[in-house]
Design a protein around this motif. Structure first.
Motif, PDB file in Angstrom:
ATOM      1  N   VAL A  99      -1.247   6.923  -3.914  1.00 55.74           N
ATOM      2  CA  VAL A  99      -0.064   6.340  -4.549  1.00 55.74           C
ATOM      3  C   VAL A  99       1.194   7.155  -4.256  1.00 55.74           C
ATOM      4  CG1 VAL A  99      -1.361   5.216  -6.383  1.00 55.74           C
ATOM      5  CG2 VAL A  99      -0.600   7.581  -6.683  1.00 55.74           C
ATOM      6  N   ARG A 100       1.033   8.336  -3.651  1.00 55.70           N
ATOM      7  CA  ARG A 100       2.212   9.117  -3.272  1.00 55.70           C
ATOM      8  C   ARG A 100       3.026   8.415  -2.191  1.00 55.70           C
ATOM      9  NH1 ARG A 100       1.556  14.403  -5.255  1.00 55.70           N
ATOM     10  NH2 ARG A 100      -0.559  14.839  -5.995  1.00 55.70           N
ATOM     11  N   GLU A 101       2.406   7.465  -1.483  1.00 55.67           N
ATOM     12  CA  GLU A 101       3.116   6.715  -0.449  1.00 55.67           C
ATOM     13  C   GLU A 101       4.060   5.671  -1.050  1.00 55.67           C
ATOM     14  OE1 GLU A 101       2.598   7.569   2.684  1.00 55.67           O
ATOM     15  OE2 GLU A 101       0.911   8.927   2.296  1.00 55.67           O
ATOM     16  N   ILE A 102       3.976   5.431  -2.354  1.00 57.06           N
ATOM     17  CA  ILE A 102       4.761   4.384  -3.018  1.00 57.06           C
ATOM     18  C   ILE A 102       5.700   5.035  -4.024  1.00 57.06           C
ATOM     19  CG2 ILE A 102       4.616   2.275  -4.408  1.00 57.06           C
ATOM     20  CD1 ILE A 102       1.839   1.853  -3.281  1.00 57.06           C
ATOM     21  N   GLU A 103       6.865   4.443  -4.188  1.00 60.00           N
ATOM     22  CA  GLU A 103       7.852   4.956  -5.126  1.00 60.00           C
ATOM     23  C   GLU A 103       8.149   3.912  -6.193  1.00 60.00           C
ATOM     24  OE1 GLU A 103      11.265   5.945  -2.851  1.00 60.00           O
ATOM     25  OE2 GLU A 103      10.297   7.616  -1.777  1.00 60.00           O
ATOM     26  N   ILE A 104       8.599   4.376  -7.343  1.00 57.03           N
ATOM     27  CA  ILE A 104       8.980   3.477  -8.428  1.00 57.03           C
ATOM     28  C   ILE A 104      10.161   2.608  -7.971  1.00 57.03           C
ATOM     29  CG2 ILE A 104       9.902   3.358 -10.778  1.00 57.03           C
ATOM     30  CD1 ILE A 104       8.438   5.940 -11.401  1.00 57.03           C
ATOM     31  N   GLY A 105      10.047   1.329  -8.214  1.00 57.61           N
ATOM     32  CA  GLY A 105      11.069   0.394  -7.775  1.00 57.61           C
ATOM     33  C   GLY A 105      10.708  -0.348  -6.513  1.00 57.61           C
ATOM     34  N   ASN A 106       9.670   0.127  -5.793  1.00 54.59           N
ATOM     35  CA  ASN A 106       9.223  -0.605  -4.602  1.00 54.59           C
ATOM     36  C   ASN A 106       8.630  -1.953  -4.992  1.00 54.59           C
ATOM     37  OD1 ASN A 106       8.086   2.381  -2.859  1.00 54.59           O
ATOM     38  ND2 ASN A 106      10.077   1.405  -2.862  1.00 54.59           N
ATOM     39  N   HIS A 107       8.645  -2.885  -4.046  1.00 55.68           N
ATOM     40  CA  HIS A 107       8.033  -4.189  -4.236  1.00 55.68           C
ATOM     41  C   HIS A 107       6.844  -4.305  -3.291  1.00 55.68           C
ATOM     42  CE1 HIS A 107      11.947  -4.869  -6.096  1.00 55.68           C
ATOM     43  NE2 HIS A 107      11.402  -5.891  -6.733  1.00 55.68           N
ATOM     44  N   ILE A 108       5.692  -4.698  -3.832  1.00 53.04           N
ATOM     45  CA  ILE A 108       4.461  -4.761  -3.054  1.00 53.04           C
ATOM     46  C   ILE A 108       3.849  -6.157  -3.158  1.00 53.04           C
ATOM     47  CG2 ILE A 108       3.996  -2.295  -3.367  1.00 53.04           C
ATOM     48  CD1 ILE A 108       1.961  -3.030  -5.505  1.00 53.04           C
ATOM     49  N   THR A 109       2.939  -6.420  -2.229  1.00 50.51           N
ATOM     50  CA  THR A 109       2.144  -7.649  -2.248  1.00 50.51           C
ATOM     51  C   THR A 109       0.733  -7.294  -2.678  1.00 50.51           C
ATOM     52  OG1 THR A 109       3.455  -8.673  -0.491  1.00 50.51           O
ATOM     53  CG2 THR A 109       1.249  -9.540  -0.859  1.00 50.51           C
ATOM     54  N   VAL A 110       0.190  -8.032  -3.631  1.00 49.18           N
ATOM     55  CA  VAL A 110      -1.160  -7.781  -4.145  1.00 49.18           C
ATOM     56  C   VAL A 110      -2.028  -9.003  -3.860  1.00 49.18           C
ATOM     57  CG1 VAL A 110      -2.560  -7.220  -6.157  1.00 49.18           C
ATOM     58  CG2 VAL A 110      -0.240  -6.296  -5.958  1.00 49.18           C
TER      59      VAL A 110
END
Length: 206
Positions: A99-110
């Protein structure tokens, strides 16, 4: 670089912002995932990256899978997932993604499998209207006509009828990351995610 990872759905809850508004969120446990294979296609920008998730004993997988991991000098993984990416800079086989690759505020596809609801009728499955409920009517919940007669003399594929409902792959785009806990490898996502608690899900961030 585009990032793809595998994880599990923990469940849903709600949090409150500074204005006191309730926000429905989903908690996901993501990774850590390990890059197990990189496939480069010459003369194109499309490359494929394979990742592994959740360690498993070699006795519980096939010899072909054992050979695949042994050739790369990697531990054995229960789940493998491959995704496409345009660039493969700063990555190599054996790199661990978390999860270190992701930052707060990013938008992802699940993506994940929706909850299966078994064999369902056409009203529940496709929201068709019912027939008359009077005593003389014999068409309360029957589907009625499903096609023409002699011509074409068959039912066309894709006709909306009763059948299996749910248990299909569903992808939801642009889900906002509200919070990240790096110690537990968890993400808090705004909104809902397909599947029930404990289901395997895939996330993708461009």
């Amino acid at each position: 670089m585009s990032i793809g990872m595998i994880g599990k759905k923990i469940g849903m809850t709600q949090i409150f912002n500074t204005k006191g508004q309730s926000i429905p969120v989903t908690i996901l446990q993501i990774g850590p995932c390990t890059i197990t294979k990189i496939t480069q296609t010459p003369n194109t920008n499309q490359n494929k990256v394979q990742i592994g998730y959740e360690y498993i004993q070699p006795s519980k997988i096939t010899k072909a899978e054992i050979g695949h991991f042994k050739a790369k000098k990697l531990p054995c993984f229960k789940y493998l997932k491959e995704y496409k990416t345009n660039t493969i800079n700063n990555i190599k086989i054996g790199k661990i993604l978390s999860v270190r690759e992701i930052e707060i505020g990013n938008h992802i596809t699940v993506s994940g499998n929706s909850i299966g609801k078994g064999f369902s009728g056409y009203q529940k499955r496709h929201h068709f209207s019912r027939g008359p409920m009077s005593h003389g009517s014999k068409n309360h919940r029957q589907p009625g006509s499903i096609g023409a007669g002699t011509t074409p003399g068959r039912v066309f594929p894709g006709k909306r009828m009763a059948g299996q409902m749910g248990n299909t792959k569903v992808s939801i785009n642009n889900l906002e990351v509200i919070d990240i806990n790096q110690n537990n490898n968890t993400l808090i996502i705004k909104g809902s995610v397909p599947g029930k608690n404990g289901n395997l899900i895939q996330i993708y961030k461009k």
